[in-house]
Design a protein around this motif. Structure first.
Motif, PDB file in Angstrom:
ATOM      1  N   ASP A   1       0.463  -1.470   0.115  1.00  0.00           N
ATOM      2  CA  ASP A   1      -0.527   0.063   0.518  1.00  0.00           C
ATOM      3  C   ASP A   1       0.895   1.333  -0.025  1.00  0.00           C
ATOM      4  O   ASP A   1       2.119   1.320   0.424  1.00  0.00           O
ATOM      5  CB  ASP A   1      -1.349   0.016   1.235  1.00  0.00           C
ATOM      6  N   TYR A   2      -0.022   1.930  -0.369  1.00  0.00           N
ATOM      7  CA  TYR A   2       0.949   3.907  -0.418  1.00  0.00           C
ATOM      8  C   TYR A   2       1.763   4.317   0.963  1.00  0.00           C
ATOM      9  O   TYR A   2       0.849   3.786   2.002  1.00  0.00           O
ATOM     10  CB  TYR A   2       0.229   4.998  -1.281  1.00  0.00           C
ATOM     11  N   PRO A   3       2.465   5.045   1.201  1.00  0.00           N
ATOM     12  CA  PRO A   3       2.849   5.261   2.465  1.00  0.00           C
ATOM     13  C   PRO A   3       2.587   6.461   3.074  1.00  0.00           C
ATOM     14  O   PRO A   3       2.353   7.526   2.727  1.00  0.00           O
ATOM     15  CB  PRO A   3       5.120   5.139   2.317  1.00  0.00           C
ATOM     16  N   PHE A   4       1.740   6.226   3.975  1.00  0.00           N
ATOM     17  CA  PHE A   4       1.426   6.905   4.922  1.00  0.00           C
ATOM     18  C   PHE A   4       2.567   8.233   5.051  1.00  0.00           C
ATOM     19  O   PHE A   4       3.465   7.570   5.499  1.00  0.00           O
ATOM     20  CB  PHE A   4       0.903   7.509   6.201  1.00  0.00           C
ATOM     21  N   GLY A   5       2.109   9.575   4.602  1.00  0.00           N
ATOM     22  CA  GLY A   5       3.281  10.558   4.770  1.00  0.00           C
ATOM     23  C   GLY A   5       3.697  10.529   3.679  1.00  0.00           C
ATOM     24  O   GLY A   5       4.891  11.855   3.169  1.00  0.00           O
ATOM     25  N   GLY A   6       3.008   9.944   2.978  1.00  0.00           N
ATOM     26  CA  GLY A   6       3.668  10.699   0.942  1.00  0.00           C
ATOM     27  C   GLY A   6       5.180   9.849   0.936  1.00  0.00           C
ATOM     28  O   GLY A   6       5.641   9.352   1.985  1.00  0.00           O
TER      29      GLY A   6
ATOM     30  N   ALA B   1       8.217   8.333  -1.768  1.00  0.00           N
ATOM     31  CA  ALA B   1       7.697   6.730  -3.372  1.00  0.00           C
ATOM     32  C   ALA B   1       7.540   5.466  -2.574  1.00  0.00           C
ATOM     33  O   ALA B   1       8.719   5.390  -1.570  1.00  0.00           O
ATOM     34  CB  ALA B   1       9.545   7.314  -4.473  1.00  0.00           C
ATOM     35  N   GLY B   2       7.143   4.876  -3.635  1.00  0.00           N
ATOM     36  CA  GLY B   2       7.323   3.474  -3.530  1.00  0.00           C
ATOM     37  C   GLY B   2       5.437   2.689  -2.270  1.00  0.00           C
ATOM     38  O   GLY B   2       5.343   3.498  -2.310  1.00  0.00           O
ATOM     39  N   MET B   3       6.150   1.525  -2.803  1.00  0.00           N
ATOM     40  CA  MET B   3       4.998   1.352  -2.068  1.00  0.00           C
ATOM     41  C   MET B   3       5.646   0.171  -0.354  1.00  0.00           C
ATOM     42  O   MET B   3       7.032  -0.053  -0.884  1.00  0.00           O
ATOM     43  CB  MET B   3       4.014  -0.273  -2.640  1.00  0.00           C
ATOM     44  N   VAL B   4       4.444  -0.184   0.524  1.00  0.00           N
ATOM     45  CA  VAL B   4       5.164  -0.389   2.001  1.00  0.00           C
ATOM     46  C   VAL B   4       4.674  -1.716   1.947  1.00  0.00           C
ATOM     47  O   VAL B   4       2.892  -2.118   1.547  1.00  0.00           O
ATOM     48  CB  VAL B   4       4.688   0.588   2.544  1.00  0.00           C
ATOM     49  N   MET B   5       4.756  -2.625   2.746  1.00  0.00           N
ATOM     50  CA  MET B   5       4.772  -3.654   2.315  1.00  0.00           C
ATOM     51  C   MET B   5       3.492  -4.062   3.730  1.00  0.00           C
ATOM     52  O   MET B   5       4.078  -3.807   4.384  1.00  0.00           O
ATOM     53  CB  MET B   5       5.720  -5.316   2.575  1.00  0.00           C
ATOM     54  N   LYS B   6       2.132  -4.764   3.691  1.00  0.00           N
ATOM     55  CA  LYS B   6       0.971  -3.890   4.660  1.00  0.00           C
ATOM     56  C   LYS B   6       1.677  -5.377   5.897  1.00  0.00           C
ATOM     57  O   LYS B   6       1.871  -6.091   5.721  1.00  0.00           O
ATOM     58  CB  LYS B   6      -0.687  -4.561   4.162  1.00  0.00           C
ATOM     59  N   THR B   7       0.534  -4.807   6.953  1.00  0.00           N
ATOM     60  CA  THR B   7       1.522  -5.945   8.795  1.00  0.00           C
ATOM     61  C   THR B   7      -0.462  -6.932   8.509  1.00  0.00           C
ATOM     62  O   THR B   7       0.721  -8.568   8.612  1.00  0.00           O
ATOM     63  CB  THR B   7       0.696  -4.991   9.471  1.00  0.00           C
TER      64      THR B   7
END
Ligand code: ADE
Length: 248
Positions: A51-56, A58-64
């Motif tokens: 998903d998109y990173p909170f705070g904006g 680049a790139g995606m973050v793996m979800k919990t």
């Protein structure tokens, strides 16, 4: 030992674990390596895992959620051991080495999480992973190759995996020193001769030569290891006495 690997790319593991010593260890039931596709725990009909990173940024973050639920599901599977380390492969982890490999080889079970994309939700580090390991100070595209390196180095330590126990004990790094040079037939190739002492049949002399070579090599190539090595005063003097100008 059982090793569970959580990954978005389980196919990456088929080659390395289907050959040679690791394959033999699997066939002999010394280790079982189970890969799990994190996508199976993905959210919604698109099986979302990032998903998109909170705070904006680049790139995606793996979800919990997929990672927590995958680890919890795997822990309840057969042979479960709730004390099994949950290891996140990440360039921010402690740097892997032979001692860590030996330490991990003592567990009955390991759970490895391969990170991907730009990163992984911090709550996975804080509340799920019990250890974070990096295989070196460089950034890979994901944790998969790091997991393969870790598995290979750990499995070599399991009893019965290598032909003779000796071959692990004499390894570079196990002794804190680099391994001595090895030769096989022919005794001379293009005029390059095998050191005479190795052909002498004198086991005491061969052992002494090998120890010396290990020490000199470590001094020249890895002064950081040499500093930490457990050497006698006489062995340290050896290096000072030899006018060593090349690796061998
Ligand atoms: N993922 C990306 N780079 C890595 C590294 N150097 N070690 C472990 N996992 C990683």
């Amino acid at each position: 030992m059982r090793i569970d690997i959580l990954t978005l790319f389980p196919n990456m593991f088929t080659g390395p674990f289907d050959e040679s010593i690791i394959k033999r260890a699997i066939d002999n039931n010394i280790v079982s390596i189970v890969t799990h596709n994190l996508r199976d725990w993905g959210l919604g009909k698109h099986k979302m895992v990032d998903d998109y990173p909170f705070g904006g940024g680049a790139g995606m973050v793996m979800k919990t959620e997929p990672i927590f639920e995958a680890v919890e599901a795997i822990k309840t599977q057969e042979g479960s051991d709730s004390s099994a380390p949950v290891i996140l492969l990440t360039p921010q982890g402690r740097v892997f080495n032979q001692n860590i490999a030996a330490e991990l080889a003592k567990f009955d079970r390991l759970i490895l999480i391969c990170g991907h994309y730009e990163g992984i939700d911090e709550r996975i580090r804080e509340h799920l992973a019990t250890d974070e390991i990096s295989i070196g100070d460089y950034v890979l595209t994901g944790g998969e190759l790091a997991a393969m390196v870790l598995v290979d180095a750990v499995v070599r330590h399991l009893p019965g995996v290598l032909g003779s126990e000796e071959s692990a004990e004499e390894d570079s790094h196990t002794t804190g020193l680099l391994e001595y040079p090895q030769y096989t037939r022919p005794p001379a190739y293009r005029g390059w001769e095998v050191p005479q002492v190795l052909l002498s049949g004198n086991h005491a002399q061969i052992a002494r030569w090998r120890r010396e070579q290990s020490i000199l090599r470590t001094f020249l190539r890895r002064p950081d290891l040499f500093e930490k090595a457990n050497l006698s005063a006489e062995e340290r003097k050896l290096v000072a006495n030899k006018a060593v100008t090349r690796f061998d």
